[in-house]
Design an enzyme around this catalytic site. Structure first.
Site, PDB file in Angstrom:
ATOM      1  N   HIS A   1     -21.381  23.706 -23.642  1.00 46.20           N
ATOM      2  CA  HIS A   1     -21.593  22.275 -23.092  1.00 46.20           C
ATOM      3  C   HIS A   1     -21.697  22.007 -21.794  1.00 46.20           C
ATOM      4  CE1 HIS A   1     -18.727  20.977 -27.113  1.00 46.20           C
ATOM      5  NE2 HIS A   1     -19.404  22.078 -27.411  1.00 46.20           N
TER       6      HIS A   1
ATOM      7  N   ASP B   1     -22.588  28.627 -27.478  1.00 44.91           N
ATOM      8  CA  ASP B   1     -21.847  27.931 -28.572  1.00 44.91           C
ATOM      9  C   ASP B   1     -22.873  27.309 -29.467  1.00 44.91           C
ATOM     10  OD1 ASP B   1     -20.038  26.147 -29.791  1.00 44.91           O
ATOM     11  OD2 ASP B   1     -19.784  24.739 -28.165  1.00 44.91           O
TER      12      ASP B   1
ATOM     13  N   HIS C   1     -21.295  27.376 -36.617  1.00 44.16           N
ATOM     14  CA  HIS C   1     -22.084  25.991 -36.737  1.00 44.16           C
ATOM     15  C   HIS C   1     -23.446  26.125 -36.044  1.00 44.16           C
ATOM     16  CE1 HIS C   1     -21.546  24.696 -32.363  1.00 44.16           C
ATOM     17  NE2 HIS C   1     -20.310  25.334 -32.777  1.00 44.16           N
TER      18      HIS C   1
ATOM     19  N   GLU D   1     -20.905  20.166 -36.415  1.00 46.31           N
ATOM     20  CA  GLU D   1     -19.528  20.569 -35.764  1.00 46.31           C
ATOM     21  C   GLU D   1     -19.280  19.936 -34.691  1.00 46.31           C
ATOM     22  OE1 GLU D   1     -16.392  22.829 -33.429  1.00 46.31           O
ATOM     23  OE2 GLU D   1     -18.519  22.336 -33.043  1.00 46.31           O
ATOM     24  N   GLU D   2     -20.364  19.862 -33.772  1.00 41.46           N
ATOM     25  CA  GLU D   2     -20.296  19.260 -32.577  1.00 41.46           C
ATOM     26  C   GLU D   2     -19.922  17.565 -32.495  1.00 41.46           C
ATOM     27  OE1 GLU D   2     -19.634  20.859 -30.249  1.00 41.46           O
ATOM     28  OE2 GLU D   2     -20.607  22.762 -30.007  1.00 41.46           O
TER      29      GLU D   2
ATOM     30  N   ASP E   1     -25.341  23.584 -35.116  1.00 44.21           N
ATOM     31  CA  ASP E   1     -25.735  22.402 -34.269  1.00 44.21           C
ATOM     32  C   ASP E   1     -25.359  22.798 -32.789  1.00 44.21           C
ATOM     33  OD1 ASP E   1     -23.061  22.191 -35.231  1.00 44.21           O
ATOM     34  OD2 ASP E   1     -22.984  20.165 -34.309  1.00 44.21           O
TER      35      ASP E   1
HETATM   36 ZN   LIG Z   1     -18.823  25.453 -30.904  1.00 45.30          ZN
END
Ligand SMILES: [Zn+2]
Length: 387
Positions: A360, A116, A84, A148-149, A86
Site C-alpha cells: 500500500h 501485495d 488475492h 481482498e483490499e 486485486d
Molecule cells: Zn494483501
C-alpha cells in the site's frame, strides 16, 4: 517471453511483469474500482498447461469480479496456496516508476502489487511446475480471490459456496516468509443519535443528540476498559483489543439544540472475541441511554468486518512452516482472508514473500532475494502435504 520448453509457461519475471501490467484495483470508490478478470484469465492460461483443472467463479452480486480455483490432482486432503488478485489504488505522483510495469532496480522489482501480492502467484506456479505430471496423493490448489483490499467479498463468496475443499491453506500475504498464525479482527461501526432541535435558551424545547453522544462516548470508553482488562494476548505487539474513536459530526450552531450527532469508530478484537457479541454489548449500553433521552438510535457496521484469526501453535501446518523457514509463527497487526478459509475447514496460515512495510505504498517492491527461498519453501510444503 522466455518460456519453459516443456509447458510453454513463462518464467517468474515474465509472469509477474504480465500480472503487474493488468490493472486490478479494488476500491469502494467506483472511479478506482476495476475488474480482476484479466488477472484471473491470465492465471488460468498458465495453470491449465501444467495440468490444473481451472474453475472461474463470478462473485455473486459483483459483476466483473472473479475467484479462480485451480486444482492439480485429486483426493480428500490437499494444500491450498492462496492469494488475492486485486491491489489498492495508487498515487501516481508519488511513484518514481510506472506502477503498471515491472521495473528492476537495486535487486528489487518495483510495481503495483509486486509485494501485495501479485508476486506470490508466479512463485506458487514456479513451485507447482516441479510437480506437474507427478502423481499427487492429495491435490494442490492455487486459489486467486477478488476484492481482498476492499470488501473481502471474494473470500466471503468462497466460504458461502463451500469451495475449495482441502485440508491446509497458506495465504501468501507479505510476511517476509515468516509464518503468521494469528491476527486481530477489524470492525468499523457507526453510531448515530437523532434528537430534536430548538432554541438554546430553553433546553425543554429539544432533545440534544450531542449530549446523548457525550454519554455514549463515556459508555464506549468504559466498555473498552472492561474488554482490555478481560482480554489480553501476549503474542501481539498491542496485547489488548482496541477501540478507536475515529470521527464525529454533529450540530450546526452554538445557540441551537443539537439535533443529530454521528460517531464512527474502529474496533480490533483479539482471537477468541466474537464480533456479534461485541456489537450486542455496545447496543445493550446504547439502547437505555437513547430511550431515557428520547433519542433515535442508529447503530450499524460501516462494513461487514473481518473476524479475528488464530490457528493453534501445535497445528501440523504451523509446525511444517516453522521447520521450513526456521521462524516461530507469530501474530501480525493486519487482517487477511484467513477467517473465511478457516470457515471452509482449512487449517490456515499466512506466509509470503515481501514486507508489509512496502504494501500500500508508492514504489512498492519485492526483494529479489526472496524469490528462490519462496519457491523452495512452497515446494517443501507441496512435498509434505500433497505427495
Ligand atoms: Zn494483501
Amino acid at each position: 517471453m522466455t518460456a519453459s520448453a516443456s509447458t510453454g509457461v513463462p518464467g517468474i519475471r515474465d509472469m509477474l511483469a504480465r500480472l503487474i501490467s493488468l490493472p486490478s484495483i479494488s476500491s469502494a470508490s467506483p472511479e478506482w474500482d476495476h475488474s480482476n478478470e484479466g488477472v484471473v484469465r491470465q492465471l488460468a492460461e498458465w495453470l491449465e498447461p501444467l495440468g490444473f483443472t481451472v474453475e472461474i467463479m463470478e462473485v455473486p452480486g459483483m459483476p466483473g469480479k472473479f475467484n479462480l480455483i485451480a486444482t492439480l490432482g485429486s483426493g480428500p486432503g490437499g494444500l491450498v496456496l492462496s492469494g488475492h488478485t486485486d491491489t489498492v489504488p495508487f498515487d501516481d505522483k508519488r511513484w518514481q516508476s510506472d506502477p503498471f510495469s515491472l521495473t528492476e532496480k537495486d535487486n528489487r522489482w518495483y510495481g503495483l502489487g509486486t509485494c501485495d501480492m501479485k508476486g506470490f502467484f508466479p512463485l506458487a506456479i514456479e513451485a507447482a511446475k516441479a510437480f506437474a505430471g507427478e502423481p499427487l496423493q492429495q491435490p494442490l490448489i492455487i486459489l486467486a480471490t477478488a476484492d481482498e483490499e476492499s470488501s473481502m467479498n471474494g473470500a466471503r463468496a468462497l466460504a458461502e459456496a463451500g469451495k475449495p475443499k482441502a485440508r491446509y491453506a497458506v495465504i501468501g500475504e507479505p510476511t517476509n516468509l515468516k509464518p503468521v498464525r494469528m491476527h486481530k479482527g477489524i470492525m468499523m461501526e457507526r453510531l448515530r443519535f437523532d434528537g430534536q432541535s430548538g432554541h438554546s435558551s430553553n433546553p425543554a424545547l429539544g432533545r440534544n443528540a450531542l449530549e446523548g453522544m457525550h454519554e455514549a462516548l463515556g459508555e464506549l470508553l468504559a466498555l473498552r476498559s472492561e474488554w482490555q482488562e478481560k482480554y489480553r494476548n501476549p503474542n501481539f505487539e498491542v496485547q489488548v483489543p482496541t477501540l478507536n474513536l475515529g470521527c464525529i459530526h454533529g450540530g450546526d450552531n452554538p445557540n441551537r439544540i443539537c439535533a443529530q450527532c454521528e460517531l464512527h469508530f474502529d474496533l480490533r478484537p483479539l482471537p477468541g472475541m466474537n464480533m456479534d457479541t461485541l456489537r450486542q454489548a455496545i447496543l445493550d449500553r446504547m439502547q437505555p441511554l437513547a430511550e431515557r433521552r428520547e433519542l433515535k438510535l442508529t447503530f450499524a457496521p460501516l462494513f461487514d468486518g473481518v473476524p479475528p484469526f488464530e490457528t493453534p501453535a501445535d497445528a501440523a501446518l504451523v509446525k511444517a512452516c516453522e521447520k521450513l523457514t526456521g521462524h516461530t509463527a507469530h501474530a501480525v497487526a493486519f487482517a487477511t482472508e484467513a477467517p473465511w478459509l478457516q470457515k471452509l475447514g482449512l487449517e490456515t496460515l499466512v506466509m509470503g514473500p515481501g514486507s508489509i512495510d512496502q504494501a500500500h505504498q508508492p514504489d512498492e517492491y519485492l526483494e529479489l532475494s526472496q524469490l528462490q527461498p519462496t519457491v523452495d519453501i512452497l515446494k517443501g510444503l507441496i512435498k509434505r502435504f500433497c505427495l
